[in-house]
Design a protein around this motif. Sequence first.
Motif, short mmCIF file in Angstrom:
data_model
loop_
_atom_site.label_atom_id
_atom_site.label_comp_id
_atom_site.label_asym_id
_atom_site.label_seq_id
_atom_site.Cartn_x
_atom_site.Cartn_y
_atom_site.Cartn_z
N MET A 1 33.35 41.93 38.06
CA MET A 1 34.81 42.25 38.93
C MET A 1 35.55 41.04 38.98
SD MET A 1 33.52 42.23 42.86
CE MET A 1 35.13 42.62 43.61
N THR A 2 36.78 41.24 38.99
CA THR A 2 37.88 40.23 39.17
C THR A 2 38.45 40.18 40.62
OG1 THR A 2 38.44 40.56 36.84
CG2 THR A 2 39.84 39.28 38.15
N PRO A 3 38.09 39.04 41.44
CA PRO A 3 38.52 39.41 42.85
C PRO A 3 40.10 38.82 42.81
CG PRO A 3 37.22 37.10 42.27
CD PRO A 3 37.17 38.05 41.20
N ARG A 4 40.60 39.00 44.00
CA ARG A 4 41.83 38.63 44.05
C ARG A 4 41.67 36.93 44.41
NH1 ARG A 4 45.42 42.00 48.14
NH2 ARG A 4 43.66 41.51 49.67
N LEU A 5 42.64 36.25 44.12
CA LEU A 5 42.52 34.75 44.30
C LEU A 5 43.59 34.27 45.34
CD1 LEU A 5 42.19 33.69 40.68
CD2 LEU A 5 40.36 33.93 42.30
#
Length: 347
Positions: free
Chosen positions: A1-5
């Motif tokens: 997954m690509t988390p919010r940064l």
Amino acid sequence: MTPRLSVLDLVPVRSDQSSADAVAASVSLARVADDLGYHRYWVAEHHNMPAVAATNPPVMIALLAARTSRIRVGSGGVMLPNHAPLVVAEQFALLEAAFPGRIDLGIGRAPGSDPVTSFALRHGAGGVDDQAVARFPEYVENVRAMLEPGGVGLTVQGRTHPLRATPEAGSTPPVWLLGSSDYSAQLAAQLGLPYVFAHHFSGQGTEQALALYRDGFRASDAASVPTTFLTANVVVAETEEEAERLALPQLQQMVSLRTGGPLSPQRLVEDAETVGISAEHEGLVRAMRERWYVGTPDRVAAELGGLAERFGVDEVMVNPVASAVRGTDLASAPAREETLRLLAKAS
């Protein structure tokens, strides 16, 4: 997954910088984060430390919010036992009025300093250390209530007087509880507040703390479901070797902090390489380094994605801990900015 940064900033002070330089570098870093689309930018509260200029989150938040346009700006966090609840409520009500919809109030219980400085802060807040810590849940509720547009009623000598953080609040900043122990996780669950575990500092107990928070969560007006994210120490560079070099000064600082050694401004990379790591502390450094995310963009982005997936969060707040090489512009932190740029591009 690509988390919010998002970004956590302690406003580090290098050995070649003044406090003014460090603040200017953080303003520049916040603007980079804003331009790159990072979600929020939080500043910590630490006192009487040679390498940290983040002594007053509300002042830093005002500076940063005024120089950015989109990103949420907040405290990670205000150490509430150091302050009178009304003062904190007034500060953040005013920040919210100035920058509506962009302010977060993160609250912690830790001292953020040495015992002598903590006593000086807390004595001025109207109590001594034990009283301030013991009344932490009450202080949290007081801040929340005073931030509301209706304020609270304070009864004195049989008469109730209205008490508001600001005269006509149009909105209120969300309140987050921060912690590195089970206590804050359980309190956040009980109060129905968003919660952040200090994974970047502790690195241990994260799974247990989040489980306690999620299992005990009671829905509230502040949050209908458990709301949390993770923090991580991060250094990103074009090569693994360069990333490790840039991380070394902060690793040395953490060794001093953990072992009671002398604290000093953050070393430049060349000075850190000259000092190195003593044999007796190599094990400690390896243990800390294993919990940091240091390397090339693709690898660090993938590792942060794995961290988010492991703990079931959709946001990771990175603490960019890279130092600088000799000759760097004093009012900038190029390696910290590059960490954010490379990570955003790879994510």
